[in-house]
Write a protein that holds these residues in place. Sequence first.
Motif, PDB file in Angstrom:
ATOM      1  N   UNK A  22      50.863  51.060  73.957  1.00 25.85           N
ATOM      2  CA  UNK A  22      49.832  52.544  73.636  1.00 25.85           C
ATOM      3  C   UNK A  22      49.039  52.318  74.500  1.00 25.85           C
ATOM      4  N   UNK A  23      48.455  51.264  74.432  1.00 28.41           N
ATOM      5  CA  UNK A  23      47.523  50.399  75.724  1.00 28.41           C
ATOM      6  C   UNK A  23      47.932  51.229  76.818  1.00 28.41           C
ATOM      7  N   UNK A  24      48.987  51.075  77.647  1.00 32.38           N
ATOM      8  CA  UNK A  24      49.990  51.094  78.653  1.00 32.38           C
ATOM      9  C   UNK A  24      50.184  50.114  79.978  1.00 32.38           C
ATOM     10  N   UNK A  25      49.570  48.846  78.543  1.00 28.94           N
ATOM     11  CA  UNK A  25      49.389  47.408  79.045  1.00 28.94           C
ATOM     12  C   UNK A  25      50.880  46.589  79.835  1.00 28.94           C
ATOM     13  N   UNK A  26      51.555  46.961  78.139  1.00 29.92           N
ATOM     14  CA  UNK A  26      52.588  45.931  77.866  1.00 29.92           C
ATOM     15  C   UNK A  26      53.795  47.202  78.371  1.00 29.92           C
ATOM     16  N   UNK A  27      55.234  46.356  78.540  1.00 28.75           N
ATOM     17  CA  UNK A  27      56.334  46.654  78.660  1.00 28.75           C
ATOM     18  C   UNK A  27      57.047  46.175  77.660  1.00 28.75           C
ATOM     19  N   UNK A  28      57.875  46.725  76.988  1.00 28.25           N
ATOM     20  CA  UNK A  28      59.197  45.869  76.651  1.00 28.25           C
ATOM     21  C   UNK A  28      60.238  46.201  76.683  1.00 28.25           C
ATOM     22  N   UNK A  29      61.089  45.342  77.567  1.00 30.57           N
ATOM     23  CA  UNK A  29      62.760  46.036  78.023  1.00 30.57           C
ATOM     24  C   UNK A  29      63.601  44.706  78.093  1.00 30.57           C
TER      25      UNK A  29
END
Length: 338
Positions: free
Chosen positions: A244-251
């Motif tokens: 939500x804070x656009x700081x992390x991407x899980x992939x």
Amino acid sequence: MKRIKLIKIVVCFFAFICVFLGYKKYNGYKIILNASNQPPIIFAADFNSGDKGTFKYNVKTSKAEKISDYIFHELSYSDDYEKIIGVIWEDRFQGIAELDIRHYLFRPIVDLEELNKCAKSIGLDDIKYQMQGVTDIHMPKFYKGGYTFFWKDSRDVICYFYKENDAPEMEVLYKTDHGNYSYFIKEGNDKDLLFVESRHEIYNQKIERTNINKNNLETLGDEELLITSRKNFSNSTGNMDVSNDTNRIVYYQKPNISIYDIDKNSKININSQYLFWQDIVYIKFSQNERYVFYAVGNIPFFWADGYRLIFYIVDSKTGNKIQLDKWKNGDTFYGVDW
């Protein structure tokens, strides 16, 4: 003497196994206990048993409760987790609709006829309804009092639909010369961020971030974040989610479930998932972003039916994971969100 020594070794070995299994079971119990406090997993499916629709999945009990007779294709939650949005592609209705998951109230948003009129006015090709289940509108999401979605199977255009004084309006929000897998829009105070997971080459995926001016939605340029290899071209659901804070991407990058920190330009591997004739089909953060849900799909022989899905949850802090459910052959899933 040797026999006594052997017995001690065997007893110690079994004691170790018991401790290990007990520890693993305890970790699984903790994941279930804490993850069950999050909003339920929502999915749309057509089960081999004949039951179909949209369902609410209880992590604690592993039970699925039907909440709508409609199949909400490629559904997603609203920011407040009180509604879901999806594409309805049936004889009785074609278009975009939402479902209030507190009272299970179905509300059509816009039908295909109205969408085609809007598409024609901005130079896009229209969409024809041919059969149930195979949609030509993808990944609808709530956005600024309106809705966004991929237009047509090429997924090279993201549209923004809204109503101005009750009159329907549609704009092209983002356009590329190549297809995409998925996208995410995160609203901010001074700018909105659009994350696009695209396929410039068949065996590669690129995750891009594009700044969108909040007032006129003009694209201001993009920034390449990372490139990861894709196992094959068949999976069109994407294999990433954005915090939500656009700081992390899980992939997923074979063989690891990873989290990439954008600000620090670094990643951590939280667990591994080895695949053999399988794909990662969905991957989602929980609401509090402590847990990651993902589904592994067993690719069917000669594509006689859809993926046979296995649900997992992994704790992003400890790396512990648990298998929730292994669904039956012939069960077809059309969308999952958490």
